[in-house]
Write a protein that holds these residues in place. Structure first.
Motif, PDB file in Angstrom:
ATOM      1  N   LEU A 261       0.827  -1.201   0.000  1.00  0.00           N
ATOM      2  CA  LEU A 261       0.000   0.000   0.000  1.00  0.00           C
ATOM      3  C   LEU A 261       0.864   1.254   0.000  1.00  0.00           C
ATOM      4  O   LEU A 261       1.827   1.363   0.763  1.00  0.00           O
ATOM      5  CB  LEU A 261      -0.918  -0.001   1.228  1.00  0.00           C
ATOM      6  CG  LEU A 261      -1.905   1.158   1.336  1.00  0.00           C
ATOM      7  CD1 LEU A 261      -2.958   1.066   0.241  1.00  0.00           C
ATOM      8  CD2 LEU A 261      -2.563   1.170   2.711  1.00  0.00           C
ATOM      9  N   ASN A 262       0.509   2.195  -0.850  1.00  0.00           N
ATOM     10  CA  ASN A 262       1.148   3.508  -0.877  1.00  0.00           C
ATOM     11  C   ASN A 262       0.475   4.373   0.187  1.00  0.00           C
ATOM     12  O   ASN A 262      -0.660   4.827   0.014  1.00  0.00           O
ATOM     13  CB  ASN A 262       0.988   4.133  -2.266  1.00  0.00           C
ATOM     14  CG  ASN A 262       1.750   5.433  -2.411  1.00  0.00           C
ATOM     15  OD1 ASN A 262       2.107   6.084  -1.424  1.00  0.00           O
ATOM     16  ND2 ASN A 262       1.995   5.839  -3.646  1.00  0.00           N
ATOM     17  N   LYS A 263       1.162   4.600   1.300  1.00  0.00           N
ATOM     18  CA  LYS A 263       0.551   5.284   2.436  1.00  0.00           C
ATOM     19  C   LYS A 263       0.153   6.713   2.095  1.00  0.00           C
ATOM     20  O   LYS A 263      -0.899   7.202   2.545  1.00  0.00           O
ATOM     21  CB  LYS A 263       1.509   5.272   3.627  1.00  0.00           C
ATOM     22  CG  LYS A 263       1.809   3.880   4.169  1.00  0.00           C
ATOM     23  CD  LYS A 263       2.743   3.948   5.357  1.00  0.00           C
ATOM     24  CE  LYS A 263       3.096   2.551   5.859  1.00  0.00           C
ATOM     25  NZ  LYS A 263       4.026   2.619   7.003  1.00  0.00           N
ATOM     26  N   TYR A 266      -2.931   6.605   0.010  1.00  0.00           N
ATOM     27  CA  TYR A 266      -4.047   6.166   0.849  1.00  0.00           C
ATOM     28  C   TYR A 266      -4.560   7.316   1.714  1.00  0.00           C
ATOM     29  O   TYR A 266      -5.775   7.513   1.858  1.00  0.00           O
ATOM     30  CB  TYR A 266      -3.590   4.999   1.718  1.00  0.00           C
ATOM     31  CG  TYR A 266      -4.643   4.478   2.664  1.00  0.00           C
ATOM     32  CD1 TYR A 266      -5.619   3.592   2.228  1.00  0.00           C
ATOM     33  CD2 TYR A 266      -4.659   4.865   4.000  1.00  0.00           C
ATOM     34  CE1 TYR A 266      -6.594   3.106   3.094  1.00  0.00           C
ATOM     35  CE2 TYR A 266      -5.622   4.396   4.878  1.00  0.00           C
ATOM     36  CZ  TYR A 266      -6.586   3.512   4.420  1.00  0.00           C
ATOM     37  OH  TYR A 266      -7.545   3.044   5.280  1.00  0.00           O
ATOM     38  N   ALA A 267      -3.627   8.080   2.294  1.00  0.00           N
ATOM     39  CA  ALA A 267      -4.033   9.216   3.125  1.00  0.00           C
ATOM     40  C   ALA A 267      -4.776  10.258   2.304  1.00  0.00           C
ATOM     41  O   ALA A 267      -5.742  10.875   2.775  1.00  0.00           O
ATOM     42  CB  ALA A 267      -2.801   9.831   3.782  1.00  0.00           C
ATOM     43  N   SER A 275      -4.710   6.597   8.407  1.00  0.00           N
ATOM     44  CA  SER A 275      -3.494   6.413   7.619  1.00  0.00           C
ATOM     45  C   SER A 275      -2.234   6.651   8.429  1.00  0.00           C
ATOM     46  O   SER A 275      -1.178   6.135   8.103  1.00  0.00           O
ATOM     47  CB  SER A 275      -3.511   7.366   6.412  1.00  0.00           C
ATOM     48  OG  SER A 275      -3.568   8.709   6.859  1.00  0.00           O
ATOM     49  N   ASP A 277       0.354   6.297  11.476  1.00  0.00           N
ATOM     50  CA  ASP A 277       0.700   5.254  12.437  1.00  0.00           C
ATOM     51  C   ASP A 277       0.516   5.771  13.859  1.00  0.00           C
ATOM     52  O   ASP A 277       0.996   6.855  14.213  1.00  0.00           O
ATOM     53  CB  ASP A 277       2.145   4.801  12.244  1.00  0.00           C
ATOM     54  CG  ASP A 277       2.341   4.101  10.921  1.00  0.00           C
ATOM     55  OD1 ASP A 277       1.341   3.632  10.368  1.00  0.00           O
ATOM     56  OD2 ASP A 277       3.494   4.047  10.457  1.00  0.00           O
ATOM     57  N   LYS A 282       2.894   0.198  13.688  1.00  0.00           N
ATOM     58  CA  LYS A 282       3.276   0.358  12.290  1.00  0.00           C
ATOM     59  C   LYS A 282       2.171  -0.171  11.383  1.00  0.00           C
ATOM     60  O   LYS A 282       1.393  -1.033  11.780  1.00  0.00           O
ATOM     61  CB  LYS A 282       4.585  -0.386  11.993  1.00  0.00           C
ATOM     62  CG  LYS A 282       5.802   0.196  12.687  1.00  0.00           C
ATOM     63  CD  LYS A 282       7.059  -0.560  12.302  1.00  0.00           C
ATOM     64  CE  LYS A 282       8.288   0.017  12.993  1.00  0.00           C
ATOM     65  NZ  LYS A 282       9.523  -0.727  12.639  1.00  0.00           N
ATOM     66  N   THR A 283       2.125   0.370  10.187  1.00  0.00           N
ATOM     67  CA  THR A 283       1.136  -0.079   9.209  1.00  0.00           C
ATOM     68  C   THR A 283       1.749  -1.125   8.295  1.00  0.00           C
ATOM     69  O   THR A 283       2.822  -0.920   7.737  1.00  0.00           O
ATOM     70  CB  THR A 283       0.633   1.098   8.352  1.00  0.00           C
ATOM     71  OG1 THR A 283      -0.017   2.048   9.207  1.00  0.00           O
ATOM     72  CG2 THR A 283      -0.350   0.627   7.300  1.00  0.00           C
ATOM     73  N   GLU A 284       1.067  -2.258   8.155  1.00  0.00           N
ATOM     74  CA  GLU A 284       1.425  -3.287   7.182  1.00  0.00           C
ATOM     75  C   GLU A 284       0.209  -3.512   6.299  1.00  0.00           C
ATOM     76  O   GLU A 284      -0.851  -3.906   6.793  1.00  0.00           O
ATOM     77  CB  GLU A 284       1.818  -4.597   7.865  1.00  0.00           C
ATOM     78  CG  GLU A 284       3.147  -4.550   8.592  1.00  0.00           C
ATOM     79  CD  GLU A 284       3.522  -5.896   9.186  1.00  0.00           C
ATOM     80  OE1 GLU A 284       2.963  -6.920   8.724  1.00  0.00           O
ATOM     81  OE2 GLU A 284       4.347  -5.936  10.111  1.00  0.00           O
ATOM     82  N   ALA A 285       0.356  -3.253   5.020  1.00  0.00           N
ATOM     83  CA  ALA A 285      -0.776  -3.403   4.100  1.00  0.00           C
ATOM     84  C   ALA A 285      -0.271  -3.952   2.780  1.00  0.00           C
ATOM     85  O   ALA A 285       0.581  -3.345   2.125  1.00  0.00           O
ATOM     86  CB  ALA A 285      -1.486  -2.069   3.880  1.00  0.00           C
ATOM     87  N   HIS A 412      -4.451  -5.580   5.844  1.00  0.00           N
ATOM     88  CA  HIS A 412      -4.123  -4.213   6.256  1.00  0.00           C
ATOM     89  C   HIS A 412      -4.269  -4.140   7.763  1.00  0.00           C
ATOM     90  O   HIS A 412      -5.382  -4.236   8.291  1.00  0.00           O
ATOM     91  CB  HIS A 412      -5.068  -3.223   5.552  1.00  0.00           C
ATOM     92  CG  HIS A 412      -4.730  -1.790   5.825  1.00  0.00           C
ATOM     93  ND1 HIS A 412      -5.504  -0.744   5.373  1.00  0.00           N
ATOM     94  CD2 HIS A 412      -3.685  -1.213   6.489  1.00  0.00           C
ATOM     95  CE1 HIS A 412      -4.960   0.395   5.755  1.00  0.00           C
ATOM     96  NE2 HIS A 412      -3.862   0.132   6.435  1.00  0.00           N
TER      97      HIS A 412
END
Length: 713
Positions: A261-263, A266-267, A275, A277, A282-285, A412
């Motif tokens: 995922l392109n954070k 996405y935001a 979006s 953290d 942490k974000t894992e998508a 996600h």
């Protein structure tokens, strides 16, 4: 055997004309050749090598002999079957090098007793056979892809017909296009939703739903059906956008078969909601797709039933439990179903802790036959309960035909990964717990559950359909037992003795054996980095001819494959029964059998095996009913993960083909308990020494034999 069947074909009758006689003889020879080729195909990889010793230069129309009515001496094609030793040597060489040079062929000729020409032809025939199988598999994949492209083409044509541009195609005044009307309705609904949320915020003194961390409010949320329905509805809308997006939202991993995922995108797309953290999280998508060999309805049955869900993903899900059902349709389908679940996912390494997560799983069936199964967490966003929170994730199931469908998986999560050792930190970008690992497991199990592959058996072993299912179930149980023992799941069952799980600090844990009062099942494990690519490491560990160098069960013996269930042509996904003949000092050769479950994938390859009694194995493969749960197996195995720079460098090299490999080796043994339910210190020291010696032997063997595998690359 076949020579006697065709021995009378050399003499023709006196009344047969010369041309017809020659043609008949040629037809018979052609028929014999075709039959031999069919025989080779039936034997698969372990074919009997046909060596023709006949003279093929005899003229088919010799007038001298035809005048007497007696044809030339029959050119008999004698079958010289390879012995087991010859076949094993050639098969082992082919697995490490498919095209040996003339010097290596000369060595093989001396070892096997065959001529260099016969060795050369054997390798040529083997390569041709493998290419033919690859073509069949590729044709099937192209057919499936063609169906998918046809469906996509129909959708694009439909979208083109409904496309509207206000400048080019102005509509009459006060008339809106269907898309514009839908957007307007959604906009009005969002305005009402904002107003309602603002009112609730004022009433609750500024307490936000997503950032509230009290246990009371979480329990209240789990009972607020209206709020949960709205949450799942919004999650499904977001999931549809994420699953259908082909733009900047997803960044493909070169050669990795999944997307990240392109954070930033996405935001921007979702106004920054969820979006950023959270502190410590942490974000894992990731997103991945695959075509599976099972109907969409069967896939939904497994995903919506928590008891069956774990069986679809053995080795990933250690447990799955339905806590509460909010809505369950009374009709046949699952449209509108909504229930609360808790799952625990594991990766087989002592340096990677398991992940627990609670979420609402809901199902929606779309008009075009596509089904959405979406997960979204209800627990607090700061991780009060578990260290993993699911953002809109799930599975999109698109039926292709009655026995196949395409699935898209999006995983996600917001996660606290502080417990992951630094050796595995580079792999947290979506490999260990990402979408690629989920789709690989689902696709593998769909093939196995359909029972489409026969067991290739040799000697006395035979298996029917029930025996195959018992074998696959036992192999899956072996994988689950290995992964759970490495991860220490469940926590209350395993007692830590020592170690963190590195090569220098080996981890040992034990639990009391179920069938023995004063005995414990001891799990020994360690992870280390190997300077060999994942693909080569897996091939070397799967090579039976090299097994005697590192496997303590073999101890210099000879390994042969008695039975094999393969889920892929390249044998990257197999359940095998191995027969080991071990030399003994008393001049009596001991024989043991090994059940082995192995699969190659960049998201986590594994090779898990255990010795098993020969009589018990025959019972498993027989038509008799077997209670697999009563069989106690103590697995040994490897879990492998690539460490590659190709994902960041973008050089286009597939993951696993370069770089290094993270290896976890583990085994279970039975040891006696001392007083106080502890292990004897001498036993612990001996176990640590055994594991250290095994790791050194494995590293030395794989590094020394690396060049033999690279010759096929």
């Amino acid at each position: 055997m076949y020579g006697s069947a065709h021995g009378g074909h050399g003499r023709q009758s006196n009344g047969m004309p010369r041309a017809q006689s020659g043609q008949a003889h040629g037809d018979e020879q052609q028929t014999f050749d075709n039959y031999s080729e069919e025989l080779d195909e039936m034997h698969g990889d372990h074919v009997d090598f046909d060596i023709s010793l006949s003279n093929r230069n005899i003229s088919r129309g010799n007038p001298t002999n035809d005048q007497d009515g007696i044809g030339p001496k029959s050119s008999k094609k004698r079958l010289q079957r390879l012995t087991f030793q010859q076949n094993q040597i050639l098969q082992g060489e082919f697995s490490v090098c498919a095209r040996p040079d003339k010097y290596r062929r000369r060595e093989l000729s001396e070892i096997t007793g065959l001529t260099e020409q016969q060795v050369k032809f054997w390798f040529q025939n083997k390569i041709t056979q493998v290419k033919s199988l690859h073509k069949k598999e590729e044709n099937y994949r192209l057919k499936v892809e063609n169906v998918m492209l046809s469906d996509e083409n129909k959708k694009l044509k439909e979208a083109q017909r409904n496309m509207f541009c206000p400048t080019c195609d102005p509509l009459p005044q006060n008339q809106l296009s269907p898309d514009m009307q839908t957007l307007k309705e959604q906009n009005n609904w969002l305005k009402l939703e904002i107003s309602r949320l603002q009112a609730e915020t004022l009433q609750n003194s500024g307490q936000s739903f997503q950032l509230d961390s009290s246990a009371e409010n979480v329990g209240t949320r789990q009972n607020d059906i209206q709020m949960i329905a709205e949450l799942t509805h919004n999650a499904m809308d977001e999931f549809i956008i994420l699953s259908n997006s082909h733009g900047p939202l997803w960044l493909p991993v070169p050669g990795g078969s999944f997307e990240i995922l392109n954070k930033m995108a996405y935001a921007t797309q979702f106004d920054g909601k969820n979006s950023a953290d959270i502190t410590g999280f942490k974000t894992e998508a990731t997103r991945a797709s695959v075509v599976v060999m099972m109907g969409a309805k069967n896939i939904m049955d497994y995903l919506m039933d928590s008891e069956c869900y774990a069986s679809l993903c053995p080795g990933i899900l250690s447990s799955a439990k339905t806590i509460k059902a909010y809505k369950w349709p009374t009709n046949v389908g699952y449209d509108g179903a909504m229930h609360l679940m808790t799952i625990e996912t594991v990766f087989p390494s002592p340096l990677v802790p398991s992940r627990k997560c609670t979420f609402v799983r809901s199902c929606r069936e779309l008009e075009n036959g596509t089904t959405l199964i979406v997960d979204v967490s209800l627990d607090s966003s700061d991780g009060t309960f578990f260290k993993c929170r699911k953002m809109p994730s799930g599975v999109l199931i698109q039926p292709l035909d009655r026995n196949s469908c395409k699935i898209i998986v999006i995983e996600h999560v917001l996660v606290d990964d502080t417990g992951v050792q630094e050796l595995y930190q580079p792999c947290l970008s979506g490999l260990m717990f990402g979408a690629r690992r989920w789709v690989t497991s689902i696709a593998r199990q769909c093939l196995r559950l359909r029972d489409t592959f026969d067991v290739i058996t040799r000697n006395a072993l035979r298996a029917n359909s029930k025996g195959r299912k018992s074998l696959m179930k036992l192999a899956d149980g072996l994988l689950v037992s290995y992964n759970n023992s490495i991860a220490g799941i469940p926590e209350d069952a395993w007692t830590m003795v020592c170690g963190a799980g590195t090569e220098q600090d080996i981890k040992i844990a034990h639990r009391r054996s179920h069938d023995r009062t004063n005995t414990a099942v001891v799990s020994v494990s360690a992870s280390f980095q190997l300077p060999i690519p994942l693909r080569i490491t897996f091939d070397l560990l799967r090579n039976n001819t090299l097994r005697a160098e590192w496997d303590v069960l073999v101890k210099g013996g000879v390994v042969r494959e008695e039975a094999c269930v393969s889920g892929s042509i390249e044998a990257d996904d197999t359940v095998s029964i191995l027969h080991v003949k071990v030399p003994n000092t008393s001049k009596i050769r001991e024989a043991i059998m090994i059940l082995q479950n192995s699969c190659y994938d960049v998201s986590g390859s594994f090779i898990v095996y255990s010795p098993i009694d020969t009589q018990l194995m025959n019972k498993i493969l027989s038509p008799e009913d077997m209670a697999e749960s009563k069989i106690s197996l103590y697995p040994t195995g490897f879990s492998l993960l690539p460490v590659s720079e190709s994902a960041e460098g973008g050089n286009g090299i597939a993951l696993g083909e370069d770089g290094e490999t993270l290896v976890t080796v583990g085994f279970q043994i039975l040891l006696k308990l001392a007083r106080g339910n502890d292990l004897y210190p001498e036993s612990v020291a001996a176990t640590i020494a055994l594991m250290s010696e095994n790791i050194a032997t494995i590293k030395k063997s794989l590094i020394n034999n690396q060049s033999h595998v690279e010759c096929t690359r």
